[in-house]
Scaffold this motif. Structure first.
Motif, short mmCIF file in Angstrom:
data_model
loop_
_atom_site.label_atom_id
_atom_site.label_comp_id
_atom_site.label_asym_id
_atom_site.label_seq_id
_atom_site.Cartn_x
_atom_site.Cartn_y
_atom_site.Cartn_z
N SER A 79 -16.03 41.03 -0.90
CA SER A 79 -16.03 41.99 -2.00
C SER A 79 -16.17 41.27 -3.34
N SER A 83 -15.71 43.16 -6.78
CA SER A 83 -14.51 42.88 -7.55
C SER A 83 -14.84 42.38 -8.95
N GLU A 113 -13.38 45.06 2.86
CA GLU A 113 -12.92 44.39 1.66
C GLU A 113 -13.39 45.14 0.41
N SER A 114 -14.66 45.52 0.40
CA SER A 114 -15.19 46.26 -0.75
C SER A 114 -14.62 47.67 -0.82
N ALA A 117 -11.20 47.42 -2.35
CA ALA A 117 -11.27 47.14 -3.79
C ALA A 117 -11.66 48.40 -4.57
#
Length: 361
Positions: A79, A83, A113-114, A117
């Motif tokens: 990410s 981020s 992960e993205s 976020a």
């Protein structure tokens, strides 16, 4: 400084083209975001600030650099670019012309992960109230992602009605993506639950806690059952793609197995036609487990509505008059047909054999 000069020139060229009414090419921000090169992206962000380029500037399709970063994050399994843009102030709620946001893109990329976020930055996993207003909206306002390119909020009309859940499920059947797509689905469901809890307040006696828990379960089931413009739910997508982990998560959350798409088939028909026996088995196992858990909390024994719904979905007939098992057999998907035939027999026995084909199937 070596990176910044060509990026500055690129920003200026993009602004000139926009001012002259020409084709709006992706900005250097878009290119850097899609590349995953964090040094290049930071230089593009710095350059954008120098020349006054909005971080949420859009390309010809209304997509932002954040959307590009999210769409590319699956391959990198990182990410980082997402981020970086969020830290610089990019808005995760901006939608492209087709109504999809960066969260849709990250879900399609199967990048938990993205997704995490973006959710932490304020992206919405599922906006039930906006979806309910989609069909009656005629004034260009409201709706998931906003009402258009000219309403000032950076949103496009989500005419497809597809949610991030649809995107993760559709992509979760590709090699090597099933577990990560399932993780994305779980993150989205958790976000729906948090949103429901925060809007409903917390604390109270046992009855109030039980009511709050029921409301949260209903919210998750609604998100898991939301249909797109063709009537396809995330579970239709998961089973037709063979996204085993998504199918399991959606069924456990209470996804409606009986919801019918434009062709008259429910999600089990979709999985049957595609021959996705493993995903079908995982879905039915999770749905049965969720029914058992519900029965334990509520004294409705073996004839709980959820058990009846599973049996009804297994016996439902599509536009051609076939049940899911029959559709699988007709398509030559023998393993899927066997899974469905066995499951139907088990569910009919669980509800005490009181259902008739004429009434429920």
């Amino acid at each position: 400084m070596g990176l910044r000069v060509p990026i500055l020139l690129g920003h200026l060229q993009t602004q000139r083209a926009k001012a002259e009414g020409g084709f709006v090419a992706p900005t250097p921000l878009h290119a850097a975001a899609a590349s995953g090169d964090l040094e290049k992206l930071q230089a593009a962000i710095d350059a954008a600030a120098l020349v006054g380029v909005d971080l949420d500037a859009r390309d010809a399709f209304g997509a932002t650099a954040l959307f590009a970063a999210a769409a590319s994050s699956g391959a990198a399994r990182s990410s980082g670019a997402v981020s970086l843009l969020l830290a610089a102030g990019a808005d995760p709620r901006v939608a492209a012309d087709d109504g999809r946001t960066a969260l849709h893109a990250a879900a399609r990329a199967c990048c938990p992960e993205s997704v995490e976020a973006l959710l932490k930055a304020g992206a919405e996993a599922f906006d039930a109230s906006a979806r309910r207003g989609e069909s009656s909206r005629d004034d260009g306002s409201g709706g998931s992602g906003g009402g258009g390119r000219d309403d000032g909020d950076g949103g496009g009309n989500n005419d497809s009605l597809r949610t991030p859940f649809h995107e993760a499920a559709a992509a979760g059947g590709a090699p090597g993506t099933s577990e990560r797509a399932g993780e994305v689905t779980e993150l989205l469901l958790d976000a729906v639950a948090r949103s429901c809890r925060s809007s409903g307040g917390g604390g109270g006696d046992g009855d109030a806690d039980a009511a709050a828990q029921a409301k949260t379960s209903e919210a998750k089931a609604e998100a898991a059952s939301a249909a797109d413009r063709f009537g396809r739910t995330p579970l239709h997508e998961a089973l037709s793609a063979g996204a085993l982990h998504c199918a399991r998560a959606l069924a456990a959350a209470g996804a409606d197995l009986s919801a019918r798409a434009w062709d008259g088939g429910n999600a089990l028909h979709a999985g049957a036609a595609a021959g996705k026996s493993a995903a079908l088995a995982a879905c039915l196992e999770a749905a049965a487990a969720a029914s058992s858990s519900s029965s334990t909390r509520s004294p409705s024994s073996t004839s709980s509505p959820s058990l009846i719904a599973i049996a009804a979905a297994l016996g439902a007939r599509d536009a051609s008059g076939k049940t899911p098992a029959e559709a699988a057999a007709a398509a030559g998907k023998r393993e899927a047909a066997a899974v469905l035939k066995k499951a139907r027999g088990e569910e009919v026995r669980r509800v005490g054999g009181k259902l008739s084909d004429e009434r429920f199937f």
